[in-house]
Design a protein around this motif. Structure first.
Motif, short mmCIF file in Angstrom:
data_model
loop_
_atom_site.label_atom_id
_atom_site.label_comp_id
_atom_site.label_asym_id
_atom_site.label_seq_id
_atom_site.Cartn_x
_atom_site.Cartn_y
_atom_site.Cartn_z
N THR A 179 0.83 -1.21 0.00
CA THR A 179 0.00 0.00 0.00
C THR A 179 0.86 1.26 0.00
O THR A 179 0.32 2.36 -0.12
CB THR A 179 -0.93 0.02 1.22
N ARG A 180 2.17 1.09 0.14
CA ARG A 180 3.09 2.23 0.12
C ARG A 180 3.83 2.26 -1.20
O ARG A 180 4.41 1.26 -1.61
CB ARG A 180 4.09 2.14 1.29
N LYS A 199 -1.73 9.79 -5.86
CA LYS A 199 -2.28 10.58 -4.75
C LYS A 199 -3.80 10.69 -4.88
O LYS A 199 -4.53 10.53 -3.88
CB LYS A 199 -1.65 11.97 -4.76
N CYS A 203 -3.56 6.58 -2.61
CA CYS A 203 -2.40 5.78 -2.22
C CYS A 203 -1.47 6.58 -1.31
O CYS A 203 -1.43 7.81 -1.36
CB CYS A 203 -1.61 5.34 -3.46
N GLU A 204 -0.72 5.87 -0.49
CA GLU A 204 0.36 6.48 0.26
C GLU A 204 1.56 6.59 -0.68
O GLU A 204 2.07 5.59 -1.17
CB GLU A 204 0.73 5.64 1.48
N HIS A 206 5.43 8.20 -1.70
CA HIS A 206 6.71 8.73 -1.22
C HIS A 206 7.53 9.17 -2.43
O HIS A 206 8.15 8.34 -3.10
CB HIS A 206 7.48 7.66 -0.45
N HIS A 231 4.56 17.93 0.95
CA HIS A 231 4.35 16.49 1.13
C HIS A 231 5.44 15.94 2.05
O HIS A 231 6.60 15.77 1.64
CB HIS A 231 4.38 15.78 -0.23
N THR A 233 6.27 13.12 3.07
CA THR A 233 6.92 11.85 2.74
C THR A 233 8.02 12.01 1.70
O THR A 233 8.66 11.02 1.32
CB THR A 233 5.88 10.85 2.20
N ARG A 288 11.67 2.61 5.03
CA ARG A 288 10.27 3.00 5.23
C ARG A 288 9.29 1.85 5.02
O ARG A 288 8.08 2.05 5.14
CB ARG A 288 9.92 4.16 4.29
N ILE A 290 8.47 0.27 2.20
CA ILE A 290 7.67 0.49 0.99
C ILE A 290 7.71 -0.77 0.12
O ILE A 290 8.77 -1.37 -0.06
CB ILE A 290 8.20 1.71 0.23
#
Length: 784
Positions: A179-180, A199, A203-204, A206, A231, A233, A288, A290
């Motif tokens: 989900t990242r 976005k 979604c999350e 980075h 942002h 992230t 992180r 991801i």
């Protein structure tokens, strides 16, 4: 210990041009030195009894490493070696200091080899303004491998360094969260649009910016300032990789040493560049947790071609789907829980620009695609003179957008539009054709062409395009597809792409005897079917392609629920869909041989059988005749297993007498995949598989109400038809099954059938594309 230089330096142009390019006796990389937020990898060039050293540095804005942890050291080592993969053509030895496991070594060797071939073709056989004149006339030699360097990994059995404890290993079980999403960000249109779409889909995200120490950072600076302010992230990784690249150029005597003053839209030598950034981003991605890494490449970056017989990726390998797949396989083999892909592959760059302009103007205003940009009034502005500026100005102007939004001045815009006529742009040809049409219609260019490309209506570039190689639907994770396509279709010219029937879903049933009539063909001249060509058209087609597909089927019982022509229909259908899915020129599809060796089904009414000798002789005669017309590779697509012995015999005789490549596919290219999709053991005739594939393409001919399960059980596992250790044996079907069914048709579904067709078509297309790209000699002896 440094090995003695036993090889005498040779001029770089000689009888073996690859040997002549190997001008560096030894390049040594590593070992990496690690801090929590920094890694340093020494590069040492040894030649002429001296050593020159440069340090490659990555610095992170957050702590990403555990310095005494084995897995952190391994990741850092892999980050540090990526620059070196550009120099396998120029070194006798490349020594990689540090701990690299089997997967690392295999990856390094494969990518160094691939990059050596790409650099040889794109930087030496094709025009390169950075080369000295005497290095521009190298012969296009064809070799199994273009990697000149011996790759050495001397430290694999070494104990940990004195004083360094073995830290707890976590990297091997890196479980990334899907989900990242990390977006490799640069300030260009692709990464901006990727961020905007993700976005908006909730979604999350980075954004990870890679800050090269040189002026290339200018392209990302406007976007980075915006993202870091809005942002949280957003991540930034600094590296001096561009300085290391330039340092290496000074060790290559065939490169102009004033390369920094040469104006060009390409790098002098390197073609393994994106990975230098991706591996740097991996440290942040790991820290992180991801699970997805997105790059921003489009439809036309996945490209395979040939130059003077050398098959290559047109210098775009590290922007292609092949690259995504190779990186993802490597990550997963390592246990690194991240997958790499692009959500923009179904789009042309013009559609990318259109969606960005119309949907995310707040992101579009930070777009800088110019590598010669400069700072002015505390912001980055494009040069307005390079090819990328011409391309961006052309696209924005054609779309009715104002290039001034991307900080182009009026004089720059006018100059870019004026230069289009004489200098052109480096874009997908359909995009250039359509741009020329739009710009001429708007009165922005005086003549209907850009460079040498004439204006032409190309509606497809403003729609989503799906292609088994370049942009398959399943190249994008299932959870992203529906919301992504919905957003993109709001900006496409129309949704005709989605209204057209898929190759595996025709709108109506078609007879196997006349698979497509002329009214259905979108231009008879472009049809791959030999039966629909006139003799002049056939003569022209035989000159353009030397691959032919011959479908062979059977007319035989398929239980009480399927028609007699299943094997004939399926063989012809598969041959045609494979041909249509291939790149131009498509292979020639010979007319179907509908009858086969079916004596074992003759107890069931309607079965029409021919003798094995009859079928073999017919196929032999067809193959010999096709060879006389210029066919050099014949692929027999067999829809009925009972034909196999006769077809293999015919193929051997054609090969013996015509000296052409001949092969038979009775499902071998996809059987393991197909059986994995089925639930039924010993499902070999009129069962789950054949009923599913028929439901997928012509459901109206299936009598599901009459379908009955019959799964045979045999006295020995060696008699099971689908066993990997079964013997080939023969009997009459009626002795095994009273209905003629061998399987379970009640488990069949159209969805299973669609997946099965897709797998069969995809695998055979890959085979045909390989056959098309090689001469017979290369086919038998070479592997690229």
């Amino acid at each position: 210990m440094l090995r003695k230089e036993t090889r005498q330096q040779k001029p770089y142009l000689e009888s073996d041009p690859l040997e002549g390019l190997a001008v560096i006796p030894r390049l040594e990389v590593g070992p990496v030195r690690l801090e929590k937020n920094r890694l340093t990898t020494p590069y040492r060039v040894s030649k002429n009894n001296s050593t020159d050293t440069m340090e490659l540095v990555y610095r992170f804005a957050e702590d990403v490493f555990v310095p005494d942890e084995e897995d952190s050291i391994n990741l850092a080592a892999m980050i540090g070696v990526q620059v070196a993969l550009n120099y396998g053509l120029f070194c006798h030895e490349i020594v990689f200091r540090g701990q690299f496991n089997k997967e690392d070594q295999q990856f390094i060797k494969a990518m160094a080899s691939n990059t050596a071939r790409e650099i040889f073709v794109k930087k030496f056989l094709q025009p390169n303004p950075f080369l000295l004149p005497q290095a521009t006339n190298i012969a296009p030699v064809k070799k199994k491998s273009y990697l000149r360097a011996e790759l050495i990994f001397p430290d694999q059995d070494s104990p940990p360094s004195l004083g360094r404890k073995r830290g707890r290993s976590t990297m091997g079980q890196w479980n990334g969260d899907s989900t990242r999403h990390a977006v490799l960000s640069s300030g260009g249109k692709d990464s901006l649009l990727t961020f905007g779409l993700l976005k908006e889909m909730g979604c999350e995200v980075h954004p990870i910016f890679i800050n090269e120490s040189g002026r290339h950072w200018f392209t990302a600076l406007n976007a980075y300032r915006h993202f870091v302010a809005s942002h949280p992230t957003t991540a930034r990784v600094w590296t001096n990789s561009d300085r290391v690249f330039n340092w290496m150029l000074r060790h290559l005597p065939f490169v102009r040493q004033d390369f920094a003053r040469v104006r060009s839209d390409e790098y002098p030598i390197r073609l393994w560049t994106v990975a230098v950034f991706i591996f740097g981003a991996l440290a942040v991605i790991r820290k992180r947790g991801i699970g997805r890494l997105l790059i921003g490449d489009e439809f036309d970056t996945t490209h395979k071609t040939s130059f003077k017989g050398i098959v290559h990726y047109d210098g775009l390998y590290d922007q292609s789907r092949y690259f995504d797949a190779a990186l993802t396989r490597y990550f997963h083999r390592k246990g690194w829980g991240v997958s790499q892909f692009s959500i923009l592959r179904p789009l042309s760059e013009l559609l990318v620009q259109k969606i960005l302009v119309e949907r995310y103007p707040e992101l579009h205003r930070h777009q800088v695609s110019c590598h010669a940009s400069h700072e002015e009034a505390n912001e980055i502005r494009p040069c307005g003179r390079c090819e990328k500026c011409r391309r961006i100005v052309a696209m924005l102007s054609a779309l009715g957008a104002d290039p001034a939004q991307c900080r182009y001045g009026r004089q720059q815009i006018d100059r870019c539009l004026a230069d289009l006529m004489t200098k052109g742009i480096h874009s997908e040809i359909p995009v250039t054709e359509y741009l020329a049409l739009l710009l001429k219609e708007k009165g922005l260019i005086p003549a209907p062409h850009i460079g040498s490309i004439q204006a032409r209506q190309r509606e497809e570039i403003m729609n989503l395009r799906f292609h088994d190689e370049k942009s398959p639907v399943d190249g994008i994770p299932a959870d992203l597809r529906e919301p992504l396509f919905r957003l993109c279709l709001e900006h496409a010219d129309n949704d005709s792409t989605f209204k057209k029937p898929a190759p595996i879903e025709p709108t109506k049933a078609v007879s196997s005897v006349a698979y497509r009539d002329r009214e259905e063909d979108e231009g008879v001249d472009d049809s791959p079917l030999l039966a629909l060509m006139t003799w002049p058209e056939a003569k022209k087609r035989f000159k353009s392609v030397d691959v032919a597909l011959l479908p062979v089927g059977a007319i035989e019982q398929h239980g009480p629920h399927l028609p007699l022509d299943v094997d004939a229909f399926d063989a012809e259908y598969l041959a045609h869909e494979v041909a249509k899915a291939c790149t131009e020129p498509m292979p020639i599809v010979l007319p179907l041989i509908a009858y086969g060796v079916s004596y074992h089904h003759e107890d069931f009414s309607g079965t029409i059988s021919v003798n094995p000798e009859t079928l073999s002789n017919l196929v032999y005669d067809i193959g010999m005749s096709a060879a006389r017309h210029g066919i050099r590779k014949l692929l027999i697509i067999n829809g009925h297993g009972g034909n196999a012995p006769a077809l293999h015999f015919a193929a051997q005789m054609i090969n013996r007498d015509a000296h052409i490549f001949t092969c038979v596919d009775t499902g071998e290219t996809s059987d393991p995949d197909i059986y994995a999709m089925a639930e039924t053991p010993n499902d070999v005739h009129a069962g789950e598989i054949e009923t599913s594939t028929t439901l997928a393409v012509r459901p109206e001919v299936v009598r599901l109400e009459a379908a009955k399960k019959f799964i045979p059980r045999f006295s020995s596992t060696y008699l099971n038809f689908t066993s990997k250790r079964s013997v080939t044996w023969y009997t009459h079907t009626s002795k095994i099954s009273p209905s003629g069914v061998l399987g379970d048709p009640t488990k069949a579904t159209a969805e299973k059938g669609r997946r099965m067709w897709k797998k069969m078509i995809t695998n055979l297309v890959e085979l045909v594309e390989h056959l098309k790209s090689m001469t017979l000699k290369e086919l038998y002896q070479k592997r690229y």
